[in-house]
Design a protein around this motif. Structure first.
Motif, short mmCIF file in Angstrom:
data_model
loop_
_atom_site.label_atom_id
_atom_site.label_comp_id
_atom_site.label_asym_id
_atom_site.label_seq_id
_atom_site.Cartn_x
_atom_site.Cartn_y
_atom_site.Cartn_z
N GLU A 179 40.30 -58.91 12.69
CA GLU A 179 40.89 -60.24 12.68
C GLU A 179 42.39 -60.28 12.45
OE1 GLU A 179 38.58 -63.01 10.24
OE2 GLU A 179 36.95 -61.53 10.19
N GLY A 180 43.00 -59.14 12.10
CA GLY A 180 44.44 -59.12 11.94
C GLY A 180 44.92 -59.25 10.50
N LEU A 181 46.26 -59.16 10.33
CA LEU A 181 46.86 -59.10 9.00
C LEU A 181 46.64 -60.36 8.19
CD1 LEU A 181 48.58 -57.60 6.92
CD2 LEU A 181 50.62 -58.49 8.08
N ASP A 182 46.81 -61.53 8.79
CA ASP A 182 46.67 -62.78 8.03
C ASP A 182 45.26 -62.91 7.46
OD1 ASP A 182 49.29 -63.42 8.52
OD2 ASP A 182 48.85 -64.82 10.16
N ALA A 183 44.27 -62.59 8.28
CA ALA A 183 42.88 -62.66 7.80
C ALA A 183 42.64 -61.63 6.70
CB ALA A 183 41.92 -62.44 8.96
N PHE A 184 43.22 -60.46 6.85
CA PHE A 184 43.11 -59.42 5.81
C PHE A 184 43.69 -59.92 4.49
CE2 PHE A 184 45.45 -56.06 3.56
CZ PHE A 184 44.42 -55.17 3.25
N GLN A 185 44.87 -60.52 4.53
CA GLN A 185 45.51 -61.02 3.30
C GLN A 185 44.66 -62.11 2.65
OE1 GLN A 185 47.82 -59.28 2.12
NE2 GLN A 185 49.73 -59.23 3.29
N ARG A 186 44.13 -63.02 3.46
CA ARG A 186 43.28 -64.08 2.89
C ARG A 186 42.02 -63.48 2.27
NH1 ARG A 186 44.64 -66.58 7.81
NH2 ARG A 186 42.58 -66.05 8.67
N HIS A 187 41.42 -62.53 2.98
CA HIS A 187 40.19 -61.88 2.50
C HIS A 187 40.42 -61.21 1.15
CE1 HIS A 187 37.23 -58.54 2.33
NE2 HIS A 187 36.43 -59.37 2.99
N GLU A 188 41.52 -60.48 1.02
CA GLU A 188 41.79 -59.74 -0.20
C GLU A 188 42.26 -60.65 -1.33
OE1 GLU A 188 41.10 -56.02 -0.45
OE2 GLU A 188 39.89 -57.33 0.83
N ALA A 229 49.39 -48.93 2.72
CA ALA A 229 50.08 -49.90 3.57
C ALA A 229 49.91 -51.32 3.06
CB ALA A 229 49.55 -49.79 5.00
N ARG A 230 49.06 -51.50 2.07
CA ARG A 230 48.93 -52.84 1.47
C ARG A 230 50.25 -53.28 0.84
NH1 ARG A 230 43.59 -54.65 -0.86
NH2 ARG A 230 41.97 -53.47 0.22
N GLU A 251 51.42 -43.38 -10.06
CA GLU A 251 52.32 -44.18 -9.24
C GLU A 251 51.49 -44.94 -8.21
OE1 GLU A 251 55.76 -42.25 -7.62
OE2 GLU A 251 55.89 -40.81 -9.28
N ALA A 252 51.94 -46.13 -7.87
CA ALA A 252 51.32 -46.92 -6.81
C ALA A 252 52.43 -47.45 -5.91
CB ALA A 252 50.51 -48.07 -7.39
N LEU A 253 52.38 -47.07 -4.65
CA LEU A 253 53.38 -47.48 -3.68
C LEU A 253 52.72 -48.45 -2.70
CD1 LEU A 253 55.07 -44.03 -2.92
CD2 LEU A 253 55.52 -45.60 -4.80
N PHE A 254 53.09 -49.72 -2.80
CA PHE A 254 52.59 -50.75 -1.90
C PHE A 254 53.65 -50.99 -0.84
CE2 PHE A 254 50.47 -51.50 -5.98
CZ PHE A 254 49.15 -51.43 -5.58
N LEU A 255 53.45 -50.43 0.33
CA LEU A 255 54.53 -50.31 1.31
C LEU A 255 54.54 -51.43 2.34
CD1 LEU A 255 54.55 -46.45 1.83
CD2 LEU A 255 55.82 -47.84 0.18
N GLY A 256 53.50 -52.27 2.36
CA GLY A 256 53.51 -53.40 3.27
C GLY A 256 53.76 -53.01 4.72
N GLY A 257 53.22 -51.86 5.14
CA GLY A 257 53.33 -51.43 6.52
C GLY A 257 54.50 -50.52 6.83
N LEU A 258 55.36 -50.23 5.84
CA LEU A 258 56.46 -49.30 6.07
C LEU A 258 55.92 -47.89 6.32
CD1 LEU A 258 59.00 -50.35 3.28
CD2 LEU A 258 59.23 -50.75 5.74
N ASP A 275 43.32 -41.73 6.18
CA ASP A 275 42.39 -41.74 7.31
C ASP A 275 43.08 -42.01 8.64
OD1 ASP A 275 41.30 -45.06 7.85
OD2 ASP A 275 42.79 -44.49 6.36
N GLN A 276 44.22 -42.70 8.62
CA GLN A 276 44.84 -43.17 9.85
C GLN A 276 45.69 -42.08 10.50
OE1 GLN A 276 44.50 -46.21 11.27
NE2 GLN A 276 43.25 -47.13 9.66
N THR A 277 45.48 -41.87 11.79
CA THR A 277 46.22 -40.84 12.52
C THR A 277 47.73 -41.08 12.46
OG1 THR A 277 44.36 -40.46 14.02
CG2 THR A 277 46.54 -39.76 14.78
N GLY A 278 48.15 -42.32 12.61
CA GLY A 278 49.58 -42.62 12.57
C GLY A 278 50.23 -42.26 11.25
N HIS A 279 49.55 -42.55 10.15
CA HIS A 279 50.10 -42.20 8.83
C HIS A 279 50.15 -40.69 8.63
CE1 HIS A 279 50.18 -46.35 7.87
NE2 HIS A 279 48.89 -46.50 7.62
N ILE A 280 49.13 -39.99 9.12
CA ILE A 280 49.12 -38.53 9.01
C ILE A 280 50.27 -37.94 9.82
CG2 ILE A 280 47.84 -36.46 9.66
CD1 ILE A 280 46.72 -37.68 7.16
N GLU A 281 50.46 -38.39 11.04
CA GLU A 281 51.53 -37.87 11.87
C GLU A 281 52.90 -38.15 11.25
OE1 GLU A 281 50.77 -39.74 15.61
OE2 GLU A 281 49.35 -38.19 16.26
#
Length: 303
Positions: A179-188, A229-230, A251-258, A275-281
């Protein structure tokens, strides 16, 4: 009485996770088993270079100093027994007290994780990692071409974890994917006080928490980080989940997609799990990383 490992953190590593066997592995993948064994036998007295999980293994074994062993590092490898000689000799060369190993000559070795009681399995073989995760063992695929861990903290083991689909379940990640980022934020935000279900690496986090408590006088320290990425407001549920588990991270790094790579470069972990390929790369040029092949991102419909 037989020896038991019930009271130890048991970490199983493939040969290619612990050492850089990439030149030899090209012979193995060419399908010439006899030639591979011959190469390894010829290099028996030549210590293999350190691999992606070498720093992790060395520091984990450092927790055994000054008392009864608290950590067991075991080799679990598709190599043949002859090649296993070089693995053990290389470990001895570097002062790694590794006494146990299973060498299966091409057969998947993950079944031996259960009798070992392993709480972590690292391998360069994707199929073995998936099988271990399906059996309930925290497991990750390591990449032999990753950066080596920093040597700046010889007495401190540093481990960084992603949150969703690693420490936590992929419950929230599924909402984001669907459902995308907005739905994720509302859900959490709506579920901020509801702990997330545990993910595949929760047992390892538990084991590290116990190791920290037992190792105050061993000369080694443990530092953990949540690197996610939260961002706010979704950060609250992650922190409250850890509080509910009665587990602290340093430590907790909340990077908001950075991108995570530059932040991991500064934290200098001995390994990072995501788990995400992009983050691993993004992480691999900076630090050793292990990909957790579980959750919605690794289902057929998840790409």
């Amino acid at each position: 009485m037989p020896t038991r490992l019930d009271d130890r953190l048991v970490v199983a590593l493939s040969s290619r996770a612990l050492f850089d066997f990439e030149a030899e592995n090209r012979v193995f993948e060419a399908g010439d088993d006899a030639a591979y064994m011959q190469v390894q036998n010829q290099r028996l007295d030549e210590p293999a270079p350190p691999g992606a999980a070498f720093s992790l293994a060395r520091k984990l074994l450092g927790f055994n100093a000054g008392g009864p062993p608290q950590v067991e590092v075991v080799i679990l490898s598709r190599n043949d027994p002859v090649s296993g000689l070089r693995v053990f000799r290389s470990a001895a060369h570097y002062g790694l007290d590794i006494q146990r190993g299973a060498f299966t000559r091409g057969r998947p070795p993950w079944q031996y994780l259960r009798p070992l009681g392993a709480q972590l399995f690292l391998s360069a073989n994707e199929g073995d990692v998936r099988a271990a995760l399906a059996a309930g063992v925290p497991a990750a695929r390591v990449f032999p071409t990753s950066a080596q861990a920093s040597a700046a903290h010889p007495q401190e083991l540093r481990i960084a974890f992603d949150g969703d689909a690693v420490l936590f379940s992929d419950q929230a990640e599924r909402v984001f994917q669907r459902e995308g980022l907005d739905a994720f934020q509302r859900h959490e935000t709506h579920r901020a006080t509801e702990p997330l279900p545990p993910g595949p690496f929760k047992p390892l986090l538990d084991a590290l928490h116990r190791l920290r408590a037992q190792a105050a006088d061993r000369g080694m320290r443990l530092r953990t980080a949540l690197v996610t990425a939260r961002g706010a407001p979704a950060h609250e549920r992650a922190i409250r989940t850890l509080m509910d588990w009665q587990i602290e991270v340093d430590e907790a790094l909340f990077l908001g997609g950075l991108p995570k790579g530059p932040f991991l470069r500064e934290f200098e972990p001995d390994i990072f799990f995501d788990d995400q390929t992009g983050h691993i790369e993004n992480a691999l040029p900076h630090v050793p990383a292990g990909q957790v092949l579980s959750g919605v991102a690794h289902e057929p419909s998840g790409g």
